[in-house]
Design an enzyme around this catalytic site. Structure first.
Site, PDB file in Angstrom:
ATOM      1  N   TYR A 180     -14.859   0.775  -7.268  1.00 45.29           N
ATOM      2  CA  TYR A 180     -16.112   1.528  -7.167  1.00 45.29           C
ATOM      3  C   TYR A 180     -16.928   1.378  -8.450  1.00 45.29           C
ATOM      4  O   TYR A 180     -18.089   1.754  -8.493  1.00 45.29           O
ATOM      5  CB  TYR A 180     -15.805   3.007  -6.870  1.00 45.29           C
ATOM      6  CG  TYR A 180     -14.971   3.172  -5.614  1.00 45.29           C
ATOM      7  CD1 TYR A 180     -15.578   3.186  -4.363  1.00 45.29           C
ATOM      8  CD2 TYR A 180     -13.575   3.246  -5.672  1.00 45.29           C
ATOM      9  CE1 TYR A 180     -14.807   3.292  -3.204  1.00 45.29           C
ATOM     10  CE2 TYR A 180     -12.805   3.362  -4.529  1.00 45.29           C
ATOM     11  CZ  TYR A 180     -13.424   3.380  -3.293  1.00 45.29           C
ATOM     12  OH  TYR A 180     -12.668   3.473  -2.159  1.00 45.29           O
TER      13      TYR A 180
ATOM     14  N   LYS B  15       0.849  -1.191   0.000  1.00 46.89           N
ATOM     15  CA  LYS B  15       0.000   0.000   0.000  1.00 46.89           C
ATOM     16  C   LYS B  15       0.884   1.239   0.000  1.00 46.89           C
ATOM     17  O   LYS B  15       1.672   1.452   0.924  1.00 46.89           O
ATOM     18  CB  LYS B  15      -0.922  -0.007   1.217  1.00 46.89           C
ATOM     19  CG  LYS B  15      -1.782   1.250   1.287  1.00 46.89           C
ATOM     20  CD  LYS B  15      -2.825   1.179   2.381  1.00 46.89           C
ATOM     21  CE  LYS B  15      -3.612   2.482   2.445  1.00 46.89           C
ATOM     22  NZ  LYS B  15      -4.629   2.489   3.489  1.00 46.89           N
TER      23      LYS B  15
ATOM     24  N   LYS C 184      -2.130  -1.705  -3.916  1.00 47.47           N
ATOM     25  CA  LYS C 184      -2.949  -0.497  -3.949  1.00 47.47           C
ATOM     26  C   LYS C 184      -2.103   0.754  -4.020  1.00 47.47           C
ATOM     27  O   LYS C 184      -1.140   0.850  -3.269  1.00 47.47           O
ATOM     28  CB  LYS C 184      -3.776  -0.513  -2.660  1.00 47.47           C
ATOM     29  CG  LYS C 184      -4.568   0.695  -2.370  1.00 47.47           C
ATOM     30  CD  LYS C 184      -5.201   0.533  -1.027  1.00 47.47           C
ATOM     31  CE  LYS C 184      -5.966   1.815  -0.753  1.00 47.47           C
ATOM     32  NZ  LYS C 184      -6.353   1.955   0.586  1.00 47.47           N
TER      33      LYS C 184
HETATM   34  C1  PBG Z   1      -7.640   3.605   5.296  1.00 44.14           C
HETATM   35  C2  PBG Z   1      -7.826   3.422   3.846  1.00 44.14           C
HETATM   36  C3  PBG Z   1      -7.598   4.335   2.798  1.00 44.14           C
HETATM   37  C4  PBG Z   1      -8.053   3.726   1.636  1.00 44.14           C
HETATM   38  C5  PBG Z   1      -8.507   2.461   1.992  1.00 44.14           C
HETATM   39  N1  PBG Z   1      -8.341   2.281   3.351  1.00 44.14           N
HETATM   40  C6  PBG Z   1      -7.106   5.739   2.816  1.00 44.14           C
HETATM   41  C7  PBG Z   1      -5.755   6.060   3.252  1.00 44.14           C
HETATM   42  O1  PBG Z   1      -4.899   5.207   3.460  1.00 44.14           O
HETATM   43  O2  PBG Z   1      -5.561   7.260   3.453  1.00 44.14           O
HETATM   44  C8  PBG Z   1      -8.075   4.362   0.281  1.00 44.14           C
HETATM   45  C9  PBG Z   1      -9.065   3.810  -0.678  1.00 44.14           C
HETATM   46  C10 PBG Z   1      -9.362   4.647  -1.873  1.00 44.14           C
HETATM   47  O3  PBG Z   1      -8.723   5.674  -2.151  1.00 44.14           O
HETATM   48  O4  PBG Z   1     -10.294   4.257  -2.582  1.00 44.14           O
HETATM   49  N2  PBG Z   1      -6.353   3.565   5.770  1.00 44.14           N
END
Ligand code: PBG
Length: 325
Positions: free
Chosen positions: A311, A193, A246
């Site tokens: 989405y 991530k 991600k």
């Molecule tokens: C929470 C989280 C995030 C996303 C999923 N879980 C945001 C972040 O890390 O700031 C992002 C998902 C998206 O942008 O669709 N930590």
């Protein structure tokens, strides 16, 4: 003589040799559930996406069932936030209640409910962990994440998905689940991530923007591909059952590298900013939304994703249904 065009001469032939397909049962649809009543609040930067209070959730769930989507990913938006994110592990928290609501309704009960495990929607400072003197604490955060995961699983979640990026959280969550008799609850770990600007619209939707600084001390540097494989390896050793990469579009090399190196189901998260860009261009009439979305999702499959969190899931499922008719 070799002629590559031979196998492209008709739709039937092209279909026969097609290597990758987007399937409805591999799509995961994210849903924002919000504390309160009679809320169905559109997210500005994400046309088509709304925040729902539980009483309005059936409208959205009916749509999910109707197009044949089998799995949803829940994000909670609580009314009250505090320093320690207690809304995340509150037995009566918004996500716990949403899970119980879904699982107690015959119509929705068979959906695979995945609960995102993180503190950022629940902390007053908007960070994914506890804070001391401006530092995001790692080890002190782990018990809270574990407690959150156990409480979601007890409420009836089918899968827990830690997205916080603290070190050793998969191990902490696995141990906590196991010692609470929840050995068969899988962990879908956000392993690779990245600290990405593509999460912008999500933070508006989930009210989870960090109040100060950024997430660069826990989420990965977008420049690092080799490091992503170390994150993945760690999480597999700690007990992850699925690996999430991600964002998706700008990180297809990461998906492919994980696929080449590890024998574990990979989930690509097609994040909020990626959705917003396509929606904006489509609403302007600049691109063909259906073709662009299906090409993107197919590309993620080709890169090595088994499942896709998106989405676009409801639209894509509808388009797949139409193709099959
Ligand atoms: C929470 C989280 C995030 C996303 C999923 N879980 C945001 C972040 O890390 O700031 C992002 C998902 C998206 O942008 O669709 N930590």
């Amino acid at each position: 003589m070799e002629r590559m065009r031979r196998l492209r001469s008709s739709a039937a032939l092209r279909g026969m040799v097609r290597e990758n397909h987007v399937r409805t049962d591999e799509l995961i649809y994210p849903i924002f559930v919000m504390e309160g009543e009679n809320i169905c609040c559109p997210v500005d930067a994400m046309p088509g996406i709304c925040q729902y209070s539980l009483d309005r959730l059936p409208t959205e769930l009916d749509r999910v069932i109707e197009v044949g989507i089998k799995s949803v990913l829940l994000f909670g938006i609580p009314l009250h936030k505090d320093e320690v994110g207690s809304g995340a592990y509150d037995e009566n928290g918004i996500v716990q209640n949403a899970i119980r609501f879904i699982k107690s309704n015959k119509k929705y009960r068979d959906l695979i409910v995945i609960a995102d495990v993180c503190l950022c929607e629940y902390t007053s400072h908007g960070h994914c962990g506890l804070i001391q003197n401006g530092i995001i604490l790692n080890d002190e955060t782990l018990p809270l994440l574990a407690k959150t995961a156990v409480s979601y699983a007890r409420a009836g979640a089918d899968i827990v998905a830690p997205s916080d990026m603290m070190d050793k959280r998969v191990e902490a969550i696995r141990n906590a689940l196991d010692s609470n008799g929840l050995v068969s609850i899988p962990i879908m770990a956000y392993s690779a991530k990245f600290a990405s600007a593509f999460y912008g619209p999500f933070r508006e939707a989930a009210h989870s923007a960090p109040g100060f600084g950024d997430r660069k001390t826990y989420q990965m540097d977008p420049a690092n591909g080799r490091e992503a494989l170390r994150e993945v390896e760690e999480d597999i050793l700690e007990g992850a059952d699925f690996i999430i990469a991600k964002p998706a579009m700008a990180y297809m090399d990461i998906i492919q590298a994980i696929h080449t190196n590890y024998n574990i189901p990979i989930v690509a998260y097609n994040v909020s900013g990626e959705y917003s860009m396509i929606k904006a261009a489509a609403l302007n009439g600049w691109i063909d939304e259906k073709k662009i979305v299906m090409e993107l999702l197919t590309g993620l499959k080709r890169a090595g994703a088994k499942m896709i969190i998106t989405y676009h899931a409801l639209d894509a499922a509808k388009w797949i249904q139409e193709e099959e008719k």
